[in-house]
Write an enzyme that holds these catalytic residues in place. Structure first.
Site, mmCIF file in Angstrom:
data_model
loop_
_atom_site.group_PDB
_atom_site.id
_atom_site.type_symbol
_atom_site.label_atom_id
_atom_site.label_comp_id
_atom_site.label_asym_id
_atom_site.label_seq_id
_atom_site.Cartn_x
_atom_site.Cartn_y
_atom_site.Cartn_z
ATOM 1 N N LYS A 46 0.820 -1.219 0.000
ATOM 2 C CA LYS A 46 0.000 0.000 0.000
ATOM 3 C C LYS A 46 0.853 1.267 0.000
ATOM 4 O O LYS A 46 0.309 2.365 -0.013
ATOM 5 C CB LYS A 46 -0.919 0.005 1.235
ATOM 6 C CG LYS A 46 -1.912 -1.151 1.274
ATOM 7 C CD LYS A 46 -2.971 -0.960 0.203
ATOM 8 C CE LYS A 46 -4.073 -1.984 0.330
ATOM 9 N NZ LYS A 46 -4.981 -1.944 -0.822
ATOM 10 N N CYS A 444 -28.501 -27.698 34.528
ATOM 11 C CA CYS A 444 -27.028 -27.649 34.481
ATOM 12 C C CYS A 444 -26.433 -29.041 34.652
ATOM 13 O O CYS A 444 -25.490 -29.415 33.948
ATOM 14 C CB CYS A 444 -26.489 -26.736 35.578
ATOM 15 S SG CYS A 444 -27.153 -25.060 35.508
HETATM 16 MG MG MG Z 1 -7.713 -2.979 -2.071
#
Ligand code: MG
Ligand code: 3NM
Length: 518
Positions: A46, A444
């Site tokens: 990125k 229970c």
């Molecule tokens: Mg993307």
């Protein structure tokens, strides 16, 4: 490369941030992981400039080509074109699928990130080759994720794809997957007619100390069933008669094998639960500290998680214990006490359902309805932990069947009539006595009883659960009928005695008590 034969099983998404890659060389990490069994690689970056990304893409492509696995580029169609690799992966905020297809041509692999059924339908209609479905679990690797959908969300998307005729579109899931949860997620996300083609991971490979070994392990895990799916060679009992025939053997097996019943339960019932376990021949341990489960799960027993007095620390302890038992495949009984009573409990149910496989879920009508509604199907506000009945008989049976089918487990709904199902076969049991409702904790301790039975008969959890219910409820009937029993107070010791006596009679071959089964 033929796009129809692409293997998506182990899908590596790269990450060059120091937190994940460290100071290692990405090419070496990718090559090691492909050697180990990674079947497809996506370059995801990125931050780098276009030139640097193309350069990295070319280096990675030389590696992936050597091993005949495809390389895709995240978001950047221009980079994919410059590298000449096999395709791209695009997110919901990236270029339109149709535009990407036009640029890359019909032979390119194009995958799309989806987190909802609507997005999946659009991507399939637009001609995506595969979908990356997520985010399964919140992950530090990508913090701007939109939807955390769990295995249940993946399953709903797979089902919608199959329903709409998009079986041929391949799928992987992504987000927080690792060697510990992979098999469970793949198993739980499988819809009746469509399952995942693979799992996509970043940190489980890129941050692994040994990416080759890690890839080999993920590949092996993807291609095998989780330990809690017991492959029994003996056929399962499927009719009432066949199950009833099995019951004495299961009762005997509990008495013979003395399975451990590990109870993580509430303060109100600990003593009662331990006494019931002893009466039926099981070996009880009350251990609410999750850490202990890593040792206890190896003893061949079963775990009961009873949410009776849940708090945030308790929840973390449950999760640890559930993980331990799931990892060795020993059974787990979940009792979602008061599931719908408070926001905290509803959220605990959801957390438990998304982080564990539960072999048996046992609850009253309100609890089972809440557990079923947890995915947003329909939800009920429960008052306190007591049982209230609002459903018709056919609705009850259907609810139990649908929950069991969804969770791929056995579901028991207790009440005047009990319903139980494994998603395929649904039974009702009409035994029991009103005194059971006048004593605290009987529900229970039924969970405790079921745990011992399932531990003794793991290959047929449905038959084991029926045996547990019959033993328990016929003992209650016998106790209530005794002349020395005048009410709930005298009932309790008599009930323990009758549990014990039924076990003893059965071990000696006397099974007349079973004639009361209804
Ligand atoms: Mg993307
Ligand atoms: N996409 P890890 S989650 C790249 O939900 C990516 O679409 C996601 O990393 C999505 O395997 C994610 O380390 C990161 O959890 C997955």
């Amino acid at each position: 490369m033929d796009t129809n034969t692409i293997n998506y099983a182990v899908y590596l998404v790269t990450d060059n941030t120091p937190a994940i890659l460290g100071s290692r060389d990405l090419c070496e990490v990718v090559e090691a992981s492909v050697r180990g069994g990674t079947t497809i690689v996506q370059l995801r970056d990125k931050t780098s400039d276009t030139g640097a990304m193309i350069e990295m893409g070319k280096k990675l492509h030389a590696i992936t080509r050597k091993y005949k696995v495809p390389l895709l580029i995240n978001d950047r169609i221009d980079v994919a074109l410059a590298v000449g690799c096999e395709g791209v992966h695009i997110g919901q905020d990236d270029m339109e699928l149709s535009a990407a297809r036009k640029l890359l041509g019909p032979d390119a692999i194009i995958g799309v990130t989806v987190s909802t059924i609507e997005e999946a339908m659009v991507a399939c209609k637009g001609g995506a080759d595969y979908l990356g479905i997520g985010t399964v679990y919140a992950t530090p690797t990508k913090t701007n994720t939109k939807n955390i959908i769990g295995a249940a969300g993946v399953r709903d998307i797979l089902q919608a794809m199959a329903d709409a005729g998009y079986d041929h579109v391949k799928t992987v899931c992504i987000g927080g997957l690792n060697a510990e949860n992979l098999q469970r997620i793949v198993y739980q996300s499988e819809a009746p007619s469509k399952k995942l083609d693979g799992v996509a991971v970043v940190s489980a490979l890129v941050a692994a100390p040994d990416p080759e070994a890690a890839a080999r392990n993920l590949s092996q895990l993807f291609n095998s069933l989780p330990p809690f799916v017991k492959q029994s060679s003996a056929p399962k009992a499927e009719t009432v008669d066949a199950i009833l025939k099995l019951v004495p053997d299961v009762v005997k097996e509990v008495a013979r094998g003395k399975p451990l019943s590990h109870n993580m339960t509430n303060l109100v019932v600990q003593n009662f639960a331990a006494n019931v376990a002893l009466a039926i021949g099981a070996s009880p341990i009350m251990a609410n500290y999750g850490e202990e489960a890593f040792d206890l799960c190896k003893l061949g027993g079963a775990l009961v998680v009873n949410m009776g007095t849940v708090d945030p620390d308790g929840l973390q302890n449950y999760l640890k214990a559930l993980r331990a038992y799931n990892s060795v495949g020993q059974p787990v009984v979940y009792d979602p006490v008061g599931a719908g009573a408070t926001t905290l409990r509803r959220s605990a149910v959801k957390t438990i359902l998304t982080h564990a496989y539960l072999d048996i879920i046992k609850g009253n009508e309100g609890e089972i309805r809440t557990v079923y509604g947890i995915d947003g199907h329909d939800s009920v506000q429960q008052r306190g932990v007591d049982s209230v009945s609002e459903l018709e008989v056919s609705q009850k049976a259907e609810l139990v069947r649908k929950l069991a089918s969804r969770e791929k487990n056995v579901v028991v709904m207790t009440g005047e009539t009990d319903y139980l199902s494994d998603g395929q076969h649904t039974f009702r049991i009409d035994n029991g006595h009103v005194y059971l409702e006048m004593v605290t904790g009987t529900g229970c301790v039924l969970g405790t009883t079921i745990s011992a039975y399932v531990a003794a008969c793991p290959g047929d959890k449905l038959a084991a659960t029926v045996a547990a219910l019959l033993h328990f409820e016929i003992a209650a009937e016998r106790a209530a009928e005794r002349r020395d029993v005048q009410g709930p107070g005298t009932f309790v010791p008599a009930f323990l005695d009758e549990l014990f006596k039924i076990r003893k009679e059965t071990s000696e071959g006397r099974v007349g008590w079973l004639k009361s089964a209804k």
